[in-house]
Design an enzyme around this catalytic site. Structure first.
Site, PDB file in Angstrom:
ATOM      1  N   ASP A  72       0.838  -1.201   0.000  1.00  0.00           N
ATOM      2  CA  ASP A  72       0.000   0.000   0.000  1.00  0.00           C
ATOM      3  C   ASP A  72       0.871   1.249   0.000  1.00  0.00           C
ATOM      4  O   ASP A  72       1.925   1.262  -0.630  1.00  0.00           O
ATOM      5  CB  ASP A  72      -0.932  -0.043   1.218  1.00  0.00           C
ATOM      6  CG  ASP A  72      -2.277   0.618   0.959  1.00  0.00           C
ATOM      7  OD1 ASP A  72      -2.330   1.850   0.943  1.00  0.00           O
ATOM      8  OD2 ASP A  72      -3.271  -0.114   0.773  1.00  0.00           O
ATOM      9  N   ASP A 103      -1.811   2.737  17.647  1.00  0.00           N
ATOM     10  CA  ASP A 103      -2.348   1.428  17.270  1.00  0.00           C
ATOM     11  C   ASP A 103      -1.364   0.602  16.454  1.00  0.00           C
ATOM     12  O   ASP A 103      -1.596  -0.593  16.229  1.00  0.00           O
ATOM     13  CB  ASP A 103      -3.627   1.590  16.440  1.00  0.00           C
ATOM     14  CG  ASP A 103      -4.825   2.003  17.275  1.00  0.00           C
ATOM     15  OD1 ASP A 103      -4.676   2.151  18.500  1.00  0.00           O
ATOM     16  OD2 ASP A 103      -5.913   2.195  16.695  1.00  0.00           O
ATOM     17  N   HIS A 142      -3.525   5.914   3.507  1.00  0.00           N
ATOM     18  CA  HIS A 142      -4.297   4.752   3.071  1.00  0.00           C
ATOM     19  C   HIS A 142      -3.750   3.455   3.662  1.00  0.00           C
ATOM     20  O   HIS A 142      -4.512   2.613   4.179  1.00  0.00           O
ATOM     21  CB  HIS A 142      -4.267   4.707   1.539  1.00  0.00           C
ATOM     22  CG  HIS A 142      -5.249   3.794   0.904  1.00  0.00           C
ATOM     23  ND1 HIS A 142      -4.982   2.456   0.701  1.00  0.00           N
ATOM     24  CD2 HIS A 142      -6.488   4.006   0.397  1.00  0.00           C
ATOM     25  CE1 HIS A 142      -6.017   1.892   0.102  1.00  0.00           C
ATOM     26  NE2 HIS A 142      -6.947   2.800  -0.094  1.00  0.00           N
ATOM     27  N   LEU A 197      -3.328  -2.630  17.539  1.00  0.00           N
ATOM     28  CA  LEU A 197      -2.987  -3.188  18.858  1.00  0.00           C
ATOM     29  C   LEU A 197      -4.213  -3.340  19.753  1.00  0.00           C
ATOM     30  O   LEU A 197      -5.156  -2.547  19.680  1.00  0.00           O
ATOM     31  CB  LEU A 197      -1.966  -2.288  19.551  1.00  0.00           C
ATOM     32  CG  LEU A 197      -0.503  -2.447  19.145  1.00  0.00           C
ATOM     33  CD1 LEU A 197       0.359  -1.424  19.870  1.00  0.00           C
ATOM     34  CD2 LEU A 197      -0.004  -3.854  19.448  1.00  0.00           C
ATOM     35  N   SER A 253     -11.166  -0.869  -0.648  1.00  0.00           N
ATOM     36  CA  SER A 253      -9.882  -0.828   0.068  1.00  0.00           C
ATOM     37  C   SER A 253     -10.063  -1.117   1.544  1.00  0.00           C
ATOM     38  O   SER A 253      -9.167  -1.657   2.200  1.00  0.00           O
ATOM     39  CB  SER A 253      -9.237   0.553  -0.081  1.00  0.00           C
ATOM     40  OG  SER A 253      -8.645   0.716  -1.334  1.00  0.00           O
TER      41      SER A 253
END
Length: 635
Positions: free
Chosen positions: A285, A294, A321, A332, A491
């Site tokens: 990506d 996170d 993205h 997490l 996506s």
């Protein structure tokens, strides 16, 4: 005093008999007297092409072995009209031999179109020669460009101009994208530090305005208003709702949440010990910002776009993205934020955007083969199918890598590589009452809504290639810098299935013992388990939903599966695949071409397609039918 280049230009002009004031270049750009002597007409530059030995089962049936990659490379290096700029291929033993192939690789070269055409003809069907196409992230495109060059847009005269201020939680919202649509092209801008932006539309009035759309960078819901009442004399204020204002995100992000999509797939009912331990997942990506709370566990990656300078810049995500997708897969498990499907999985980030091309996606998949990745998330696509990329996808599958691919957001047919028969393709669904009615998410609702509130997203691509569907409307996840955003797209749907696939590999009984062996059979079994886990959705068109919405408990073996028995499903898919393969015009042309090589060009020209639109690898050794001496005569 004229320079040599000036003299050359003058000589060329006089010899052609053209008047310098009226001469035009071959590119159609006129040269006018009085211009700077350094000016020049614009012509087409050399194209970037992919070159690889074709590996097709039809060749095996005819006793023809693939060309030697090293032999092809040497022959191309000796051609003065071809410049090799990159070589993508196995770097370690696992890459070269772990897939069951003796050789694999793709050359990236610069040459003119006519040279590429001649090269393909001279190789007599044994080489793939194709343009290195640009790729794009599957992001919803809100703006439509005019399809035809048929009139001029107003650039002067009467105009409508308005100033906007965007507010959220009583404070100005900087960096928000603001679009104002009239009867022609929209005006757009980004709010400044005071939350303000001025937009001007030529040829419009207050009564001809059709839509106002505001897209914040993070932390707020979008705003969308049809037939907006906009003033050109007063400041127009747009108030945005915080994500945490929505009931399902109450106290977010201070209190950890699952997305509505994760709950719909029953991730919330999974025992906490099921966390994806021991599985490797790659996200191809735009990178991943691992300073986000996170995503701090993400420590492995490869910047393919920047590999000639620094491969370690995979953690710079200017588009956000990749960070959003990674958060859905592996966020997490902490006190706040969004928890992913597999917080304990080993995550690898392959940065391909902005600027990614097919050759670089092939390189990213080579990295995945070398690193023995288990599941790859690809929320991306290209304009046309690529045979070179297809061969690499198959190599990855033979190495035990499952590719999960987004179907695309054009609202049309499935985009490649989602249309490949060797991947699991994911379409997007939404659910009503999971977003504010005045947000842009409401525009994705389609007429058929089932009893659970599910609908097929209006932007989602469709077709028989769609394997499953997953939540892809108003999906909240991590974005730079330490923020969260609710986005739409296939996506966003694909990472839900990637996370579920990683859970299945880590915890389903079928992938213990001998089931752990990396192979194409393991990938097929994984795809089968995902499909059999699905809750069928009746949304009017199965091409938009495939087998349905995957279920987490079934995918890990904690609940009984649905769908075809394993043997019946395998037989059906194999028979269908072989039938389609043998009836492919490309294979028919290849077979005919090798029976009568002089007729190859005429046959492929009449078909209007290159040979081997979809290709498959050939395990084993076969005698070479083109000798090194013949190779030297090809170019």
């Amino acid at each position: 005093m004229a320079t040599k280049s000036d003299a050359d230009k003058a000589s060329a002009t006089s010899s052609s008999g053209a008047n310098p004031a009226s001469a035009s270049s071959s590119s159609g750009v006129s040269t006018v007297s009085g211009l700077n002597p350094a000016s020049r007409g614009i012509t087409q530059r050399k194209g970037q092409f992919l070159i690889a030995p074709r590996r097709h089962p039809g060749m095996q049936m005819m006793g023809i072995a693939p060309l030697s990659f090293s032999m092809v490379e040497q022959a191309l290096k000796e051609s003065p009209d071809i410049q090799i700029i990159d070589r993508v291929g196995p770097k370690q033993v696992v890459g070269a031999l772990g897939t069951g192939l003796n050789e694999g690789g793709v050359l990236v070269a610069l040459m003119h179109e006519d040279k590429a055409h001649a090269l393909a003809q001279q190789a007599q069907g044994q080489l793939i020669v194709e343009r290195d196409q640009p790729l794009q992230l599957h992001d919803v495109g809100y703006l439509q460009q005019p399809p035809l060059a048929n009139c001029n847009l107003p650039a002067a005269g009467a105009a409508f101009s308005a100033e906007f201020v965007v507010m959220g939680k009583g404070q100005p919202v900087a960096g928000a994208e603001v679009y104002l649509f009239g009867s022609m092209l929209p005006a757009q801008g980004v709010t400044d530090a005071q939350g303000r932006v001025r937009l001007t539309l030529f040829g419009e009035t207050a009564t001809s305005l059709r839509k106002l759309y505001v897209k914040p960078r993070a932390d707020f819901w979008s705003f969308y208003q049809m037939q907006p009442d906009v003033s050109d004399s007063e400041l127009n204020m747009v108030g945005l709702r915080a994500l945490s204002d929505w009931p399902s995100l109450k106290n977010f992000p201070q209190q950890q949440q699952l997305t509505w999509g994760q709950r719909a797939m029953r991730l919330d009912q999974l025992p906490n010990t099921f966390r994806g331990q021991g599985v490797k997942v790659a996200v191809i990506d735009s990178g991943c910002t691992n300073t986000h709370p996170d995503l701090t566990q993400v420590s492995r990656g490869y910047d393919i776009v920047n590999k000639s300078i620094n491969t370690a810049t995979w953690n710079i995500d200017t588009l956000a993205h990749g960070s959003h997708c990674t958060g859905l897969i592996a966020g997490l498990d902490s006190a706040g934020g969004i928890r992913g499907f597999v917080p304990d999985a080993e995550i690898h980030v392959c940065k391909l955007f902005p600027g990614g091309q097919v050759s670089q996606l092939i390189d990213a998949l080579e990295y995945c083969i070398e690193q023995q990745i288990d599941v790859v998330n690809m929320s991306l696509g290209g304009a046309e199918p690529s045979e070179a990329l297809e061969q690499q996808i198959i190599r990855a599958k033979q190495a035990g890598i499952a590719c999960i691919v987004a179907a695309g957001n054009s609202g049309g047919i499935v985009q490649y590589p989602g249309s490949s028969p060797n991947v699991l393709t994911v379409a997007a669904i939404g659910r009503v009452n999971e977003f504010p009615a005045d947000s842009y998410h409401a525009q994705t609702v389609t007429p058929v809504v089932d009893a659970n509130g599910f609908f097929s997203a209006s932007f989602s691509c469709y077709g028989p290639e769609v394997s499953v569907c997953a939540p892809g409307v108003a999906i909240t996840s991590s974005v730079p810098d330490q923020s969260y955003a609710a986005w739409d797209g296939t996506s966003m749907a694909a990472p839900h299935v990637t996370g579920l696939a990683a859970l299945a590999l880590a915890h389903h009984p079928d992938f213990r013992g001998s089931g752990q062996m990396r192979s194409a059979a393991r990938v097929e079994r994984l795809f089968q388990i995902i499909k059999q886990s699905c809750q069928p959705l009746m949304l009017g068109d199965q091409r938009r939903t495939g087998f349905g919405l995957p279920d987490t408990l079934r995918a890990v073996g904690l609940a009984a599966p649905q769908g075809l028995p394993a043997a019946a499903s395998t037989v059906a898919s194999t028979a269908a695949g072989l039938s389609a393969l043998m009836n492919m015009p490309a294979l028919q042309a290849l077979r005919m071409g090798y029976r009568d090589l002089p007729a190859l060009q005429a046959q492929t020209t009449s078909l209007g397609i290159p040979l081997g639109l979809m290709s498959f690898p050939i395990p084993g050794n076969y005698p070479q039918t083109i000798s090194p001496g013949m190779m030297s005569n090809l170019w």
